[in-house]
Design an enzyme around this catalytic site. Structure first.
Site, PDB file in Angstrom:
ATOM      1  N   ASP A 220       3.524   6.758  -3.501  1.00 40.60           N
ATOM      2  CA  ASP A 220       2.963   6.810  -2.140  1.00 40.60           C
ATOM      3  C   ASP A 220       2.509   5.431  -1.667  1.00 40.60           C
ATOM      4  O   ASP A 220       2.633   5.110  -0.485  1.00 40.60           O
ATOM      5  CB  ASP A 220       1.769   7.785  -2.138  1.00 40.60           C
ATOM      6  CG  ASP A 220       1.178   7.996  -0.757  1.00 40.60           C
ATOM      7  OD1 ASP A 220       1.944   8.322   0.160  1.00 40.60           O
ATOM      8  OD2 ASP A 220      -0.049   7.831  -0.589  1.00 40.60           O
ATOM      9  N   HIS A 225       4.513   0.546  -0.262  1.00 42.51           N
ATOM     10  CA  HIS A 225       3.823  -0.406   0.612  1.00 42.51           C
ATOM     11  C   HIS A 225       3.446  -1.718  -0.078  1.00 42.51           C
ATOM     12  O   HIS A 225       3.719  -2.792   0.434  1.00 42.51           O
ATOM     13  CB  HIS A 225       2.528   0.205   1.162  1.00 42.51           C
ATOM     14  CG  HIS A 225       2.719   1.427   2.002  1.00 42.51           C
ATOM     15  ND1 HIS A 225       3.541   1.464   3.106  1.00 42.51           N
ATOM     16  CD2 HIS A 225       2.179   2.665   1.915  1.00 42.51           C
ATOM     17  CE1 HIS A 225       3.491   2.671   3.657  1.00 42.51           C
ATOM     18  NE2 HIS A 225       2.679   3.417   2.945  1.00 42.51           N
ATOM     19  N   LYS A 324      -7.113   6.920  -4.322  1.00 38.22           N
ATOM     20  CA  LYS A 324      -7.810   7.746  -3.322  1.00 38.22           C
ATOM     21  C   LYS A 324      -9.169   8.183  -3.859  1.00 38.22           C
ATOM     22  O   LYS A 324      -9.396   8.158  -5.080  1.00 38.22           O
ATOM     23  CB  LYS A 324      -6.968   8.983  -3.013  1.00 38.22           C
ATOM     24  CG  LYS A 324      -5.667   8.634  -2.289  1.00 38.22           C
ATOM     25  CD  LYS A 324      -5.231   9.759  -1.378  1.00 38.22           C
ATOM     26  CE  LYS A 324      -3.942   9.429  -0.661  1.00 38.22           C
ATOM     27  NZ  LYS A 324      -4.117   8.605   0.529  1.00 38.22           N
ATOM     28  N   LYS A 329     -13.903   1.413   0.341  1.00 38.41           N
ATOM     29  CA  LYS A 329     -12.574   1.119   0.892  1.00 38.41           C
ATOM     30  C   LYS A 329     -12.308  -0.375   0.717  1.00 38.41           C
ATOM     31  O   LYS A 329     -13.106  -1.210   1.153  1.00 38.41           O
ATOM     32  CB  LYS A 329     -12.606   1.474   2.374  1.00 38.41           C
ATOM     33  CG  LYS A 329     -11.290   1.400   3.071  1.00 38.41           C
ATOM     34  CD  LYS A 329     -11.481   1.999   4.476  1.00 38.41           C
ATOM     35  CE  LYS A 329     -10.346   1.659   5.391  1.00 38.41           C
ATOM     36  NZ  LYS A 329      -9.111   2.345   5.075  1.00 38.41           N
TER      37      LYS A 329
HETATM   38  C1  BG6 Z   1       0.440   6.250   3.900  1.00 41.89           C
HETATM   39  C2  BG6 Z   1       0.174   7.053   2.677  1.00 41.89           C
HETATM   40  O1  BG6 Z   1       1.739   5.763   3.900  1.00 41.89           O
HETATM   41  O2  BG6 Z   1      -0.475   5.163   3.947  1.00 41.89           O
HETATM   42  C3  BG6 Z   1      -1.251   7.583   2.699  1.00 41.89           C
HETATM   43  O3  BG6 Z   1       1.082   8.146   2.611  1.00 41.89           O
HETATM   44  C4  BG6 Z   1      -2.219   6.433   2.856  1.00 41.89           C
HETATM   45  O4  BG6 Z   1      -1.528   8.309   1.507  1.00 41.89           O
HETATM   46  C5  BG6 Z   1      -1.829   5.557   4.036  1.00 41.89           C
HETATM   47  O5  BG6 Z   1      -3.512   6.996   3.053  1.00 41.89           O
HETATM   48  C6  BG6 Z   1      -2.676   4.291   4.079  1.00 41.89           C
HETATM   49  O6  BG6 Z   1      -2.434   3.585   5.248  1.00 41.89           O
HETATM   50  P1  BG6 Z   1      -3.536   3.554   6.386  1.00 41.89           P
HETATM   51  O7  BG6 Z   1      -2.900   2.803   7.485  1.00 41.89           O
HETATM   52  O8  BG6 Z   1      -3.854   4.980   6.750  1.00 41.89           O
HETATM   53  O9  BG6 Z   1      -4.716   2.858   5.769  1.00 41.89           O
END
Ligand code: BG6
Length: 451
Positions: A220, A225, A324, A329
């Site tokens: 994920d 990312h 998570k 944060k």
């Molecule tokens: C998403 C994930 O691509 O990115 C999520 O699937 C995650 O699990 C999210 O919470 C985080 O990105 P942002 O922009 O919400 O901080």
């Protein structure tokens, strides 16, 4: 001239459309002049009126809901029990008044089945495909999906979405690095000891158990990312800021990246949260969350150390971590410099300086060592902070901007998507074989002891 396009969202009934896609589109359309027809297709029953209301509400989240009015008349919702049905796909395309952008807000297996079906559909000239992550489920399926897509449209018309590339700091990484002698001169393994790319979230599952339990933090976040962020942090300067040069340099970094020592057991960690409190919210154990099968042993916190085997970076650990339900944060790239030798007369060696880039807010912090405020024969730590105003567009708005303009600069190229799976493959396999223990941390903590 106003550009006219039709966005056809497949899987429009889901959370992504409501929470991210339509608000992102609203943020874009409230500042840029496009003529957009918004079509939704999904299994869920919904009328055109309800769809229009959803679009209006999404505008309301970011701007005046009345800004949506000019898009409402052409907006349509088409109930689609089976999105892989060729005849239905043909009808959906026919409902597009302009060049279609087909947006796949679908799980990877369904996306692949739709792409296979689209081979039998007449796609209008210029059709663009936008694909949500995860792109495939492993290297093999990502390759197969890329081959399938290549039979439909040319690569420049394919947009593999990574909304992190739409976050302002992500491009700022390049500005900061290449516009400042101060940074570029030290941006290598002779000066930098270690880089950490951390994306710790306080959010739990937010009702996404059904999806998340089959992905986990590694897929994920790290695979989807953080490796793209790593590529920008580590890339050579592109000779031009266009989709060919930027993405080629990103791909070069990814090709050179591998798990540290090629030993995923020693260089990866995984954990999942147990019951706890994040702020004033109580979260149940991950294993007790709705939609979760504890036997899958899905991690909610993942950490992997990789090496980039280039002259610039060889020997520098890059630690990627995301989880998570953590207490704080943290959305940072932290660059730790090598220590300087002891300075005679200043009472010992100073702590190494470090640079922190906040991926979300765009803030930059420099931890510097300076003379002590009271006693100049000592050294103490100070932090210089530079803040940035948020951009006009939400990250999804930024990504959609590229798609509407037909510019894939900020989307993931086919080979990059495959490389990300290749890099994480050994970790995924080691975890599947249970060679790395699944640790635990209470929700609201900073992770397992000793991480
Ligand atoms: C998403 C994930 O691509 O990115 C999520 O699937 C995650 O699990 C999210 O919470 C985080 O990105 P942002 O922009 O919400 O901080």
């Amino acid at each position: 001239m106003t550009k006219s396009v039709s966005i056809l969202i497949l899987g429009a009934g889901g959370d992504l459309t409501k929470r991210l896609l339509l608000p992102g589109l609203a943020s874009l359309l409230s500042v840029h002049d496009y003529d957009v027809q918004v079509l939704g297709a999904a299994r869920e029953e919904r009328t055109d009126e309800q769809w229009r209301q959803l679009i209006r509400d999404s505008f309301g989240q970011v701007t005046d809901p009345a800004d949506a009015d000019r898009f409402l008349e052409s907006a349509r919702y088409i109930v689609t029990p089976d999105v892989t049905d060729v005849a239905r796909l043909q009808e959906l395309i026919a409902a597009c008044d302009h060049t279609p952008i087909i947006y796949f807000a679908l799980p990877p297996a369904v996306t692949a089945a739709v792409c296979a079906a689209l081979r039998q559909v007449d796609l209008p000239e210029g059709t663009r495909l936008a694909l949500e992550k995860p792109f495939g489920t492993d290297l093999r399926s990502a390759r197969a999906l890329n081959r399938l897509i290549a039979q439909l449209v040319p690569e420049e018309q394919v947009f593999r979405i990574d909304h992190f590339l739409g976050m302002s700091m992500v491009l700022n990484i390049l500005g900061l690095r290449f516009a400042n002698q101060l940074f570029e001169a030290v941006w290598n393994g002779r000066r930098i000891e270690r880089v950490e790319i951390v994306y710790d979230e306080t959010l739990g599952l937010e009702g996404r158990g059904g999806y998340y339990d089959h992905a986990g933090a590694l897929i994920d976040m790290l695979q989807s990312h953080l490796l793209e962020v790593l590529a920008l942090v580590a890339m050579e300067q592109p000779p031009k800021l266009n989709e060919v040069e930027l993405r080629s340099n990103a791909a070069q970094v990814l090709r050179a990246t591998h798990v540290w020592d090629d030993d995923p057991v020693a260089n990866s960690r995984r954990a999942r949260y147990t019951a706890g409190k994040v702020g004033d919210r109580s979260l149940p154990s991950y294993a007790d969350e709705p939609g979760v099968d504890p036997a899958l042993k899905t991690e909610t916190l993942a950490q992997v150390t990789v090496e980039i085997d280039t002259a610039r970076w060889r020997g520098v650990p890059f630690v990627l971590r995301s989880g998570k339900a953590l207490g704080e944060k943290v959305t940072q790239v932290r660059v730790h410099m090598r220590p300087v030798p002891e300075i005679p007369g200043f009472g010992g060696a100073p702590a190494p300086d470090s640079i922190m880039l906040d991926v979300k807010s765009g803030a930059v912090e420099l931890d510097l060592t300076m003379n002590g405020s009271g006693d100049p024969f000592t050294l103490e730590r100070s932090t210089l902070v530079a803040k940035k105003e948020p951009g006009d567009l939400l990250p999804y708005g930024q990504v959609l901007h590229g798609i509407l303009d037909g510019d894939p600069l900020l989307s993931v190229r086919a080979d990059m998507a495959e490389e990300c799976w290749r890099i994480m493959g050994p970790v995924l396999r080691a975890w599947k074989k249970d060679e790395v223990p699944l640790e635990e941390y209470p929700a609201g903590s900073s992770g397992p002891e000793g991480w």
